[in-house]
Design an enzyme around this catalytic site. Sequence first.
Site, mmCIF file in Angstrom:
data_model
loop_
_atom_site.group_PDB
_atom_site.id
_atom_site.type_symbol
_atom_site.label_atom_id
_atom_site.label_comp_id
_atom_site.label_asym_id
_atom_site.label_seq_id
_atom_site.Cartn_x
_atom_site.Cartn_y
_atom_site.Cartn_z
ATOM 1 N N CYS A 125 0.805 -1.108 -0.043
ATOM 2 C CA CYS A 125 0.043 0.065 -0.021
ATOM 3 C C CYS A 125 0.781 1.102 0.000
ATOM 4 C CB CYS A 125 -0.644 -0.006 1.186
ATOM 5 S SG CYS A 125 -2.196 1.231 1.210
ATOM 6 N N CYS A 126 1.779 1.279 0.896
ATOM 7 C CA CYS A 126 2.898 2.474 0.916
ATOM 8 C C CYS A 126 3.790 2.491 -0.592
ATOM 9 C CB CYS A 126 3.788 2.385 2.023
ATOM 10 S SG CYS A 126 3.242 2.667 3.506
ATOM 11 N N CYS A 208 -1.242 8.240 7.427
ATOM 12 C CA CYS A 208 -2.383 8.092 6.905
ATOM 13 C C CYS A 208 -3.403 7.685 7.739
ATOM 14 C CB CYS A 208 -2.629 6.953 5.775
ATOM 15 S SG CYS A 208 -1.477 7.410 4.387
ATOM 16 N N CYS A 211 -3.748 3.912 9.331
ATOM 17 C CA CYS A 211 -2.452 3.287 9.860
ATOM 18 C C CYS A 211 -1.786 4.139 11.122
ATOM 19 C CB CYS A 211 -1.427 3.262 8.959
ATOM 20 S SG CYS A 211 -1.920 2.009 7.325
ATOM 21 N N CYS A 233 7.403 3.868 6.192
ATOM 22 C CA CYS A 233 6.746 3.757 4.762
ATOM 23 C C CYS A 233 7.658 3.284 3.506
ATOM 24 C CB CYS A 233 5.719 5.009 4.566
ATOM 25 S SG CYS A 233 6.822 6.372 4.008
#
Length: 243
Positions: A125-126, A208, A211, A233
């Site tokens: 995702c990062c 985010c 998270c 990240c």
Amino acid sequence: MAAEKVTYENFSGDPFSDWTPDDKNKGADTILQWAYDAYGSDLVYACSFGAEGIVLIDMIAKIKEDAHIVFLDTGVHFKETYELIEKVKKRYPSLKIEMKQPELTIAAQASQYGEELWKTDPNQCCYIRKILPLEEALTGVPAWISGLRREQSESRKNTNFVNKDERFHSVKVCPLIYWTWDDVWNYIQEHHLDYNELHDRGYPSIGCAPCTTAVETGDSRGGRWQGTMKTECGLHLPGSAKK
């Protein structure tokens, strides 16, 4: 020292490695002035709009009022973060603040990788929502600014003022390496700067929304990716965070 441009290709070490600043801002003003003298409009500040970011924006605006600032708009930030960005835009109207978004929308990412990828594979995702967009933003950019501080974590304790960035094939300038968390907040209060309201609710480090959680006490990176082995990240690691 003279504002000699250091490039990724000719990098031979931090030109300030033998200098121990003794001024109030622990060298930050000097490093920023050097960086903008050396790189001018080609210099990019990748800002998360955390506490360190607010400090650097204020310092940068005093040196180059139309500086280029990039915010990695993942699409899942806290509303308080977006509200802060609007306040900053009003306070520094000449700054060029770019809201850099990933190629995939949240819906498209869910369709391709599954719902809530930040839970099932936070590294991926990062990579999609942060690393790839910053790669695009820094393509052809000789140098960029980061708010890393040495006391933040074990992985950041050896950060220099000027660093060879293997991740983005650029030069990374870090003016706040000697600053403490107290230094950051003393500057914010002294200059009456706007900051993210979440800092007052137990969020020392704000990323985010899915998270990032509040913490009662702890280091300035507390609350990020809790319950996992993930601590970064990937933006400040030498290789890709993608699996």
